[in-house]
Design a protein around this motif. Structure first.
Motif, PDB file in Angstrom:
ATOM      1  N   SER A  83      16.193  21.635  -2.731  1.00 17.56           N
ATOM      2  CA  SER A  83      15.996  22.640  -3.793  1.00 17.56           C
ATOM      3  C   SER A  83      16.368  22.069  -5.152  1.00 17.56           C
ATOM      4  O   SER A  83      15.661  22.293  -6.151  1.00 17.56           O
ATOM      5  N   LEU A  84      17.482  21.341  -5.199  1.00 16.93           N
ATOM      6  CA  LEU A  84      17.927  20.762  -6.462  1.00 16.93           C
ATOM      7  C   LEU A  84      16.942  19.706  -6.965  1.00 16.93           C
ATOM      8  O   LEU A  84      16.581  19.686  -8.148  1.00 16.93           O
ATOM      9  N   SER A  85      16.496  18.821  -6.074  1.00 19.03           N
ATOM     10  CA  SER A  85      15.608  17.732  -6.501  1.00 19.03           C
ATOM     11  C   SER A  85      14.267  18.268  -6.991  1.00 19.03           C
ATOM     12  O   SER A  85      13.745  17.813  -8.014  1.00 19.03           O
ATOM     13  N   SER A  86      13.723  19.258  -6.276  1.00 12.03           N
ATOM     14  CA  SER A  86      12.430  19.817  -6.694  1.00 12.03           C
ATOM     15  C   SER A  86      12.559  20.581  -8.007  1.00 12.03           C
ATOM     16  O   SER A  86      11.674  20.512  -8.874  1.00 12.03           O
ATOM     17  N   SER A  87      13.671  21.305  -8.174  1.00 14.08           N
ATOM     18  CA  SER A  87      13.888  22.049  -9.416  1.00 14.08           C
ATOM     19  C   SER A  87      14.072  21.112 -10.603  1.00 14.08           C
ATOM     20  O   SER A  87      13.519  21.343 -11.691  1.00 14.08           O
TER      21      SER A  87
END
Length: 221
Positions: A83-87
């Motif tokens: 979630s963090l990397s895609s955001s």
């Protein structure tokens, strides 16, 4: 923000909308079952907890079998990382495409290097906020998440409704609606006159109404 075509973006939005329904039901069902479990077995709950955010991790560590708890913890970390990397990637791409190059800031800059720098800065800012929230006296991380998310979703929802249901709205009116929506939600977040689950709705309604009537002041773009 990062899809190549409008059709792919539409598919992404609809997929997210459809999957949000069962995901939300599962999420709240997990909370309900935890409540039922510790209601029947109150001695299993750690009395030193200062807020409810620690209940689920405590249940995983103390009640589930060793192998299952390890897999679940690994899954939670994997989900958080994805979630963090895609955001971060989406935010960096949006900055580069919709702000940096759109306004002609240093047009000679390499797009990939710019996106990498933006990702690094966004990551640092996110880490600082995470450390701040971890050290603050927060009763419920979920409530704080709803407030932060509402600042974005509230005004954004109002903008979408203006674009879908009205022909009068224009860019200047919509910008005024967004600004007023943010102020309304900051006020609602401080005074808490409504339940947290309808917090975002105050932003949607205020953005839609103010944006619509403010558009009458300006000539349509």
């Amino acid at each position: 923000m990062t899809t190549k075509t409008q059709k792919e973006a539409q598919k992404s939005v609809w997929t997210n909308a459809v999957l949000t329904i069962p995901a939300t039901l599962i999420f709240f069902f997990a909370g309900t079952t935890l409540f039922a479990f510790f209601k029947n077995y109150p001695n299993q709950l750690n009395p030193t907890f200062e807020n409810n955010d620690a209940i689920f991790p405590w249940y995983i560590v103390s009640e589930l079998p060793t192998g299952i708890s390890g897999l679940l913890i690994a899954a939670i970390f994997a989900k958080a990382m994805s979630s963090l990397s895609s955001s971060m990637n989406s935010a960096a791409t949006s900055y580069a495409t919709d702000i940096h190059f759109r306004f002609g800031w240093n047009k000679k800059a390499n797009e990939l290097k710019l996106a990498r720098k933006a990702t690094l800065i966004i990551g640092i800012i996110g880490t600082i906020f995470a450390v701040m929230m971890a050290t603050m006296d927060i009763k419920s991380l979920w409530d704080e998440f709803q407030k932060v998310l509402g600042l974005v979703i509230g005004s954004l929802g109002g903008v979408f409704l203006l674009g879908i249901f009205t022909k009068r709205a224009n860019s200047k009116g919509v910008l005024i609606g967004i600004m007023v929506s943010i102020m309304v939600q900051v006020y609602v977040g401080i005074t808490e006159p409504v339940h947290i689950l309808v917090y975002s709705a105050t932003g949607v309604v205020s953005c839609f109404l103010v944006g619509y009537f403010a558009s009458f002041i300006f000539v349509k773009d």
